[in-house]
Design a protein around this motif. Structure first.
Motif, PDB file in Angstrom:
ATOM      1  N   VAL A 216       0.842  -1.205   0.000  1.00 41.07           N
ATOM      2  CA  VAL A 216       0.000   0.000   0.000  1.00 41.07           C
ATOM      3  C   VAL A 216       0.873   1.250   0.000  1.00 41.07           C
ATOM      4  O   VAL A 216       0.646   2.183  -0.777  1.00 41.07           O
ATOM      5  CB  VAL A 216      -0.960   0.002   1.224  1.00 41.07           C
ATOM      6  N   SER A 217       1.904   1.264   0.849  1.00 39.55           N
ATOM      7  CA  SER A 217       2.740   2.468   0.923  1.00 39.55           C
ATOM      8  C   SER A 217       3.569   2.654  -0.343  1.00 39.55           C
ATOM      9  O   SER A 217       3.860   3.775  -0.739  1.00 39.55           O
ATOM     10  CB  SER A 217       3.636   2.444   2.167  1.00 39.55           C
ATOM     11  N   ASP A 218       3.927   1.568  -1.002  1.00 39.89           N
ATOM     12  CA  ASP A 218       4.652   1.675  -2.272  1.00 39.89           C
ATOM     13  C   ASP A 218       3.770   2.231  -3.386  1.00 39.89           C
ATOM     14  O   ASP A 218       4.275   2.700  -4.398  1.00 39.89           O
ATOM     15  CB  ASP A 218       5.215   0.311  -2.701  1.00 39.89           C
TER      16      ASP A 218
ATOM     17  N   ARG B 122      11.913  -2.224   8.715  1.00 42.16           N
ATOM     18  CA  ARG B 122      12.050  -2.580   7.293  1.00 42.16           C
ATOM     19  C   ARG B 122      11.815  -1.375   6.379  1.00 42.16           C
ATOM     20  O   ARG B 122      12.506  -1.182   5.384  1.00 42.16           O
ATOM     21  CB  ARG B 122      11.049  -3.696   6.992  1.00 42.16           C
ATOM     22  N   ILE B 123      10.838  -0.556   6.727  1.00 43.67           N
ATOM     23  CA  ILE B 123      10.524   0.635   5.933  1.00 43.67           C
ATOM     24  C   ILE B 123      11.554   1.732   6.204  1.00 43.67           C
ATOM     25  O   ILE B 123      11.707   2.646   5.418  1.00 43.67           O
ATOM     26  CB  ILE B 123       9.089   1.133   6.234  1.00 43.67           C
TER      27      ILE B 123
ATOM     28  N   LEU C   1       4.059   8.861   9.359  1.00 42.63           N
ATOM     29  CA  LEU C   1       5.506   8.652   9.318  1.00 42.63           C
ATOM     30  C   LEU C   1       5.908   7.732   8.169  1.00 42.63           C
ATOM     31  O   LEU C   1       6.919   7.961   7.503  1.00 42.63           O
ATOM     32  CB  LEU C   1       6.003   8.083  10.651  1.00 42.63           C
ATOM     33  N   ILE C   2       5.121   6.698   7.944  1.00 41.45           N
ATOM     34  CA  ILE C   2       5.400   5.776   6.839  1.00 41.45           C
ATOM     35  C   ILE C   2       5.284   6.510   5.504  1.00 41.45           C
ATOM     36  O   ILE C   2       6.144   6.388   4.632  1.00 41.45           O
ATOM     37  CB  ILE C   2       4.462   4.550   6.890  1.00 41.45           C
TER      38      ILE C   2
ATOM     39  N   ARG D 128       8.208   8.833   5.002  1.00 43.34           N
ATOM     40  CA  ARG D 128       9.438   8.103   4.649  1.00 43.34           C
ATOM     41  C   ARG D 128       9.390   7.597   3.208  1.00 43.34           C
ATOM     42  O   ARG D 128      10.375   7.671   2.479  1.00 43.34           O
ATOM     43  CB  ARG D 128       9.655   6.924   5.614  1.00 43.34           C
ATOM     44  N   GLN D 129       8.250   7.085   2.783  1.00 44.61           N
ATOM     45  CA  GLN D 129       8.119   6.579   1.422  1.00 44.61           C
ATOM     46  C   GLN D 129       8.261   7.716   0.406  1.00 44.61           C
ATOM     47  O   GLN D 129       8.873   7.542  -0.643  1.00 44.61           O
ATOM     48  CB  GLN D 129       6.795   5.843   1.232  1.00 44.61           C
ATOM     49  N   ILE D 130       7.719   8.889   0.717  1.00 43.84           N
ATOM     50  CA  ILE D 130       7.859  10.047  -0.169  1.00 43.84           C
ATOM     51  C   ILE D 130       9.329  10.456  -0.261  1.00 43.84           C
ATOM     52  O   ILE D 130       9.821  10.779  -1.340  1.00 43.84           O
ATOM     53  CB  ILE D 130       6.951  11.215   0.295  1.00 43.84           C
TER      54      ILE D 130
END
Length: 104
Positions: free
Chosen positions: A12-14, A49-50, A76-77, A80-82
């Motif tokens: 989902v975050s990807d 992991r993220i 936060l996730i 970080r992904q951005i």
């Protein structure tokens, strides 16, 4: 085979590249709440992991103690992904502008 929750959160975050942040945030909150309630150890491993900073997690959870923990973690996730997406774009632009000889 059914995905486990941490893998689903990664997936989902990807998908940030293709979907709205609000839509992804809502999905993440649901999944994170499930991990918080059922498998906290997997949540800790997922955040590692993220590559979400443990210090940042503690800081944000303390600053936003009136907010739902899953909401804070989702933010936060996403943040970080951005950052990862922007870093990849930056380095792919640099590499695209160089000749094959310059890359070596």
């Amino acid at each position: 085979m059914e995905k486990n929750i941490p893998d689903e959160i990664i997936s989902v975050s990807d998908s940030l590249k293709n979907n709205s942040t609000g839509e992804i945030r809502e999905k993440l909150i649901v999944l994170l709440n499930e991990l918080i309630n059922k498998d906290f150890n997997s949540l800790v491993q997922l955040l590692y992991r993220i590559d979400v900073s443990e210090k940042k997690i503690q800081l944000y959870l303390n600053q936003k103690e009136n907010e739902d923990s899953a909401s804070v973690l989702a933010d936060l996730i996403i943040e970080r992904q951005i950052q990862k997406i922007e870093t990849r774009k930056k380095f792919s632009r640099k590499n695209n502008g160089e000749s094959a000889e310059e890359k070596w």
